[in-house]
Design an enzyme around this catalytic site. Sequence first.
Site, PDB file in Angstrom:
ATOM      1  N   ASP A 153      37.077  -4.192 -11.153  1.00  0.00           N
ATOM      2  CA  ASP A 153      36.245  -2.997 -11.311  1.00  0.00           C
ATOM      3  C   ASP A 153      37.031  -1.781 -10.832  1.00  0.00           C
ATOM      4  OD1 ASP A 153      33.321  -1.980 -11.792  1.00  0.00           O
ATOM      5  OD2 ASP A 153      33.927  -1.067  -9.898  1.00  0.00           O
ATOM      6  N   LEU A 154      37.004  -0.705 -11.617  1.00  0.00           N
ATOM      7  CA  LEU A 154      37.688   0.528 -11.231  1.00  0.00           C
ATOM      8  C   LEU A 154      36.789   1.330 -10.297  1.00  0.00           C
ATOM      9  CD1 LEU A 154      39.340   1.664 -14.591  1.00  0.00           C
ATOM     10  CD2 LEU A 154      40.294   0.271 -12.760  1.00  0.00           C
ATOM     11  N   ASP A 196      33.608   0.062 -16.964  1.00  0.00           N
ATOM     12  CA  ASP A 196      34.861   0.136 -16.208  1.00  0.00           C
ATOM     13  C   ASP A 196      35.154  -1.196 -15.534  1.00  0.00           C
ATOM     14  OD1 ASP A 196      32.766   0.271 -14.445  1.00  0.00           O
ATOM     15  OD2 ASP A 196      33.664   1.778 -13.138  1.00  0.00           O
TER      16      ASP A 196
END
Length: 298
Positions: A153-154, A196
Site C-alpha cells: 500500500d502506498l 493505491d
Amino acid sequence: ICLTPGIYENDQSRLIAVTLLQATCSGIIAFEFTRSVVGMRKVCLALAGLIGAMTLVQFVRVGFAVMSPEPMVLDAANTPLAATIYLQLIAVFLGGLFAATIFLDAQLKELRRQASEDSLTGALNRDAFHARCETALAEAQQVGEEAVLLVIDLDRFKALNDLFGHGEGDRVLAVFGDRLRSLLPEGALFGRIGGDEFAVLVAGNSARKATGLAAKICSLPGRNARAPEHRGTHMVTASIGLARAGNGESLSRLMARADAALYEAKHEGRGRVSIAGGQSPDSAVVVGNFGGLQSIPG
C-alpha cells in the site's frame, strides 16, 4: 472488368486486366506484411518476399503481353500460362487469408491483455490477479514449493492527490508500477488490487528472497525524489504485509493474513515490512523498518 466489351471480346486484354488486378492485390498484401508489427515477424517478412516476387512476375507478364507482336491466348494449348495464373490466384488468396488470421489473432491477444491488465501500471487487474494466483498457489502446494504473498500500500497517497492533483497521483502510480516490475523475479505475479494497493505472489526459489524483495519495494517510491519531475514522489512511502502460504492454505486466507500484516506495518509508522508469523490471526507479526526486524504481538 471482363464485362467491358473491349476486354471481354479480346483474350489479350482479358489477360492484361486479370494480371494487373492480381499484381495490385498481391502487391498490397506484400506491403502490409512488410509493415506488420503483430504475429511472427520473420514469417511475415518471408511471405512478403514470396508474394512480392510473384507481383514482380505478374508485372513482367503484363510487359510481355503488351510488347508481344503476337497475342498471348489463354486456351487449352497454353497450359503453362493458365497454370501460373491459377497458382498466383491461389497464393494471393492464401496470403490474404493468412494475413487476416495473423491480424485477428493479434487483436484477440490484445483484447485479452486489455481485459486482464491495468492500463496505468501494467499490473494485472484484481480479477485476473486472483485467478492466476489461485492457479499458481495450487501448483506450488502440489509440488511442495514455498509461496509468499506481498500486499503493498502506498502511504499518504490521498494527501498527494489532494496537494498535487490526480494527474500527479497517476504519474506516481505509473512510475511505481514500472519500477516494481523491474524488481520482480521471473514467474512472479503482480497485480493492482485497489486504487493505491498492489500485490505480488512469488513461488519456488524466489519465495526464499521475498523479505529482501519487500525491503527493496519499500524504498521504491522515494527513489529520485529530488528530481523536478518527481515532485510528488517524496511524499509517498510503501508499507508491505508479507505472508508465507501454509500447507493447503487458500488464497483468501493467505490474503487476509497479508492484509493483517499490512495493517500492522501502517500502524507502526508506515514505510515498513510486516511479516505474518503464522496461519492464525492471533499469531505474532514481525515488523521491520527496511532491514531491521522486530517481533510484536499480532
